[in-house]
Scaffold this active site. Structure first.
Site, short mmCIF file in Angstrom:
data_model
loop_
_atom_site.label_atom_id
_atom_site.label_comp_id
_atom_site.label_asym_id
_atom_site.label_seq_id
_atom_site.Cartn_x
_atom_site.Cartn_y
_atom_site.Cartn_z
N HIS A 212 0.82 -1.09 -0.12
CA HIS A 212 0.15 -0.05 0.07
C HIS A 212 0.73 1.33 -0.19
O HIS A 212 0.38 2.34 -0.27
CB HIS A 212 -1.04 -0.03 1.06
CG HIS A 212 -0.21 0.40 2.54
ND1 HIS A 212 0.43 -0.58 3.15
CD2 HIS A 212 0.06 1.59 3.07
CE1 HIS A 212 1.13 0.16 4.32
NE2 HIS A 212 0.83 1.41 4.30
C1 UD1 Z 1 -1.38 5.97 6.02
C2 UD1 Z 1 -0.08 6.48 6.49
C3 UD1 Z 1 1.04 5.12 6.31
C4 UD1 Z 1 0.44 3.99 7.18
C5 UD1 Z 1 -0.95 3.66 6.30
C6 UD1 Z 1 -1.49 2.35 7.24
C7 UD1 Z 1 0.50 8.74 6.08
C8 UD1 Z 1 1.24 9.79 5.30
N1 UD1 Z 1 0.60 7.51 5.65
O1 UD1 Z 1 -1.29 5.79 4.54
O2 UD1 Z 1 2.26 5.62 6.93
O3 UD1 Z 1 1.37 2.86 6.76
O4 UD1 Z 1 -1.83 4.90 6.61
O5 UD1 Z 1 -2.61 2.22 6.33
O6 UD1 Z 1 -0.09 9.23 7.05
N2 UD1 Z 1 -8.68 5.37 2.02
C9 UD1 Z 1 -10.12 4.89 2.04
N3 UD1 Z 1 -10.57 4.72 3.09
C10 UD1 Z 1 -9.94 4.88 4.25
C11 UD1 Z 1 -8.34 5.40 4.46
C12 UD1 Z 1 -7.91 5.59 3.13
O7 UD1 Z 1 -10.53 4.81 0.89
O8 UD1 Z 1 -10.66 4.50 5.58
C13 UD1 Z 1 -8.05 5.68 0.74
C14 UD1 Z 1 -8.22 7.30 -0.06
O9 UD1 Z 1 -8.49 7.14 -1.07
C15 UD1 Z 1 -6.73 7.85 0.43
C16 UD1 Z 1 -5.88 6.81 0.28
O10 UD1 Z 1 -6.77 5.63 0.74
O11 UD1 Z 1 -6.78 8.88 -0.27
C17 UD1 Z 1 -4.73 7.05 1.03
O12 UD1 Z 1 -5.07 7.30 2.55
P1 UD1 Z 1 -4.17 7.92 3.32
O13 UD1 Z 1 -4.76 8.02 4.77
O14 UD1 Z 1 -3.96 9.29 2.94
O15 UD1 Z 1 -2.84 7.30 3.55
P2 UD1 Z 1 -2.54 5.80 3.46
O16 UD1 Z 1 -1.99 5.18 2.31
O17 UD1 Z 1 -3.70 4.94 4.46
#
Ligand code: UD1
Length: 363
Positions: A212
């Site tokens: 991821h």
């Molecule tokens: C975040 C952390 C990462 C950690 C990971 C664990 C940062 C910069 N990164 O990354 O260090 O390893 O969490 O999972 O904070 N999304 C959903 N539903 C959710 C959450 C996310 O659809 O419940 C999707 C959205 O499209 C979003 C993308 O995932 O834009 C990324 O989510 P984000 O929270 O920005 O970062 P992670 O990739 O999850």
């Protein structure tokens, strides 16, 4: 004593579960959920399964660009800190929720307790590395999970209130492993749903894969290379799909039909421990899973050029690989693991107790 704890992303719920259980015996803890992770199977399931108290506040920030997401969190956190007037703010790890909490607190002169301080990948392009370096620089008490993490801080001139307490994730693994052992294989497979909501058939042996990180999911060619490798392995691959790459996976699977990969919806923590412990090997780019597989003695192949958890590399219990199809296959099939090299680098499951004692004596 009153502490405001800030969580927002999946691994932080797990860490907070281990620490909250212990510190709440003495400390008035107010919990803020930033809402960075909001899907039921990325957030709520952990609160229920791990018995984490309901958050007192949910900022519901959701998904945005890094600056917008971090900024919106800071605004919400500042209002709460002004109202709650805590003695300290506690934050975990390296996500945008971590940095937002640290910045909001330091500007109000509230002491910051950083759990999982001192980790470095030395790759400043990673958002996690940016978040950790900045957070450590302004933290008041720094709880390091390993000796190497303490040394990283020393090299940056940070020596005051730095403590090697072991890893709170190790507390969580050892605590919840007992819950896992009470349940059957059928139970765990019944909870494994594919992306169309169908139950996944039971299999005797499997690999477990998760990918991821922005560095692997930002370019389609990298994801494709990784999936091609997984498709050529000799046992089915269980692949919980992070929402960040769900759409890409669906599109690629339609084109390529990766028949050896069982793409499934994100699963709970105890389920994850089960599928990790009993997997033949793990293929991942997650920090948490590298350690969980180490503690549970399952060999790991990490699809990253570097790792913060360098202790796991001893005896090839974890090996690094580029997102290259042949290299991944080669490392999965030909890495010899020497489990005599295993050491309890991450502690014995009593990190939260040490944290409580130090907070009591410092704040
Ligand atoms: C975040 C952390 C990462 C950690 C990971 C664990 C940062 C910069 N990164 O990354 O260090 O390893 O969490 O999972 O904070 N999304 C959903 N539903 C959710 C959450 C996310 O659809 O419940 C999707 C959205 O499209 C979003 C993308 O995932 O834009 C990324 O989510 P984000 O929270 O920005 O970062 P992670 O990739 O999850």
């Amino acid at each position: 004593m009153k502490i405001v704890t800030i969580v927002g992303a999946r691994p932080q719920f797990i860490k907070a579960a281990a620490v909250s259980r212990v510190i709440r015996t003495e400390i008035n803890e107010v919990l803020i959920h930033t809402g960075q992770h909001y899907d039921n199977n990325m957030s709520e399931i952990f609160f229920q399964e791990l018995n984490i108290p309901e958050p007192n506040y949910n900022l519901n920030v959701g998904s945005e660009s890094h600056a917008r997401q971090t900024g919106h969190m800071m605004i919400g956190i500042e209002d709460i800190l002004i109202k709650e007037k805590p003695d300290a703010v506690m934050i975990y790890g390296d996500t945008n929720s971590t940095l937002a909490g640290a910045l909001a607190a330091v500007k109000l002169h509230i002491p910051i307790i950083h759990v999982e301080a001192g980790l470095r990948s030395f790759n400043l392009k990673m958002p996690e590395e940016q978040n950790r370096i900045l957070t450590d620089r302004i933290s008041t008490i720094l709880f390091c999970p390993t000796v190497i993490a303490c040394n990283n801080l020393k090299a940056e001139g940070i020596t005051k209130n730095v403590h090697d307490v072991g890893d709170v994730m190790c507390d969580a693994v050892l605590h919840y492993e007992k819950h896992m052992e009470k349940k059957s294989k059928e139970y765990f497979f019944n909870n494994l749903l594919d992306l169309d909501d169908n139950v996944v058939p039971v299999t005797d042996h499997w690999y477990l894969a998760t990918i991821h990180r922005a560095e692997n999911t930002g370019e389609i060619v990298k994801i494709k290379n990784i999936l091609e490798a997984l498709d050529k392995l000799d046992k089915p691959v269980i692949f919980p799909v992070h929402p960040r790459i769900r759409r890409t996976i669906l599109e690629l699977n339609e084109l390529n039909q990766y028949n050896n990969i069982r793409f499934v919806q994100p699963i709970g923590y105890i389920e994850m421990l089960y599928f990790t412990k009993h997997a033949t090997k793990i293929i991942t780019d997650s920090g948490g899973l590298q350690k969980e597989s180490y503690i549970l003695r399952t060999p790991c192949i990490t699809v990253r050029p570097q790792t913060e958890w360098v202790e796991t590399l001893d005896g090839n219990l974890n090996v690094l690989t580029e997102p290259d199809t042949n290299e991944i296959i080669d490392k999965v099939f030909h890495t010899q693991n020497d489990f005599n090299k295993y050491k309890p680098h991450y502690g014995n499951g009593d990190s939260a107790k040490k944290i409580l004692q130090i907070i009591r004596n410092t704040i």
